[in-house]
Design an enzyme around this catalytic site. Structure first.
Site, mmCIF file in Angstrom:
data_model
loop_
_atom_site.group_PDB
_atom_site.id
_atom_site.type_symbol
_atom_site.label_atom_id
_atom_site.label_comp_id
_atom_site.label_asym_id
_atom_site.label_seq_id
_atom_site.Cartn_x
_atom_site.Cartn_y
_atom_site.Cartn_z
ATOM 1 N N ASP A 40 -46.287 -73.376 85.043
ATOM 2 C CA ASP A 40 -46.210 -72.637 83.870
ATOM 3 C C ASP A 40 -46.731 -71.102 84.047
ATOM 4 O O ASP A 40 -47.592 -71.046 84.398
ATOM 5 C CB ASP A 40 -47.128 -73.221 82.659
ATOM 6 C CG ASP A 40 -47.148 -72.655 81.335
ATOM 7 O OD1 ASP A 40 -46.726 -71.333 81.272
ATOM 8 O OD2 ASP A 40 -47.249 -73.281 80.402
ATOM 9 N N ASP A 76 -39.646 -68.972 88.799
ATOM 10 C CA ASP A 76 -38.524 -67.816 88.061
ATOM 11 C C ASP A 76 -38.953 -66.540 87.561
ATOM 12 O O ASP A 76 -38.384 -65.931 86.858
ATOM 13 C CB ASP A 76 -37.361 -68.620 87.280
ATOM 14 C CG ASP A 76 -38.105 -69.018 86.144
ATOM 15 O OD1 ASP A 76 -39.277 -69.664 86.030
ATOM 16 O OD2 ASP A 76 -37.511 -68.883 84.926
ATOM 17 N N PHE A 113 -36.249 -76.213 84.826
ATOM 18 C CA PHE A 113 -36.932 -75.190 84.619
ATOM 19 C C PHE A 113 -36.086 -74.042 85.362
ATOM 20 O O PHE A 113 -35.929 -73.008 84.907
ATOM 21 C CB PHE A 113 -38.319 -75.058 85.117
ATOM 22 C CG PHE A 113 -39.173 -76.158 83.995
ATOM 23 C CD1 PHE A 113 -39.611 -75.761 82.695
ATOM 24 C CD2 PHE A 113 -39.591 -77.485 84.669
ATOM 25 C CE1 PHE A 113 -40.297 -76.476 81.981
ATOM 26 C CE2 PHE A 113 -40.215 -78.362 83.748
ATOM 27 C CZ PHE A 113 -40.741 -77.933 82.675
#
Length: 133
Positions: A40, A76, A113
């Site tokens: 996260d 990312d 993700f």
């Protein structure tokens, strides 16, 4: 499901807090490698303290890695990638396997993700460091 499909016997999934698992279930220098894919990013500045990749956690990871073991992180979020590089470069027991970011290894699975990030036009960054022997 992929574990069973491929008959893998050398990995386990432990649905628990990573810090506690590392502290309580693994001894020093017991791991050959650690993969952290798309943690996260906590993108808001006021939440950066919640990011998984922090100096104290990286120190714990290094303690659990065998000499020559590796730490592979993929993200990312460009800001988080920069943060990760900074934290890992400041850990004296680690050395980068690339100048900055590594090429995506063939072994890294394509995660949901990552797919989401690519749809949003994000650059995927692989960061791979090894523990100095």
């Amino acid at each position: 499901g992929q574990i069973e499909k491929h008959g893998l016997t050398n990995l386990r999934i432990i649905p628990h807090d990573a810090k506690l698992v590392l502290q309580q279930m693994f001894t020093s220098e017991s791991l050959d490698g650690i993969h952290i894919f798309f943690p996260d990013p906590w993108p808001k500045a006021r939440h950066h303290k919640r990011r998984l990749i922090q100096p104290d956690f990286v120190s714990l990871l290094c303690d659990r890695l065998k000499p020559g073991g590796y730490l592979h992180i993929a993200t990312d979020w460009e800001d988080y990638a920069t943060h990760i590089l900074h934290v890992l470069r400041n850990e004296k027991r680690l050395i980068n396997t690339a100048t900055d970011y590594a090429a995506r290894p063939a072994y890294r699975p394509l995660t949901k993700f990552e797919q989401r990030g690519m749809k949003l036009g994000h650059t995927i960054r692989d960061i791979i460091f090894t523990k100095i022997a």
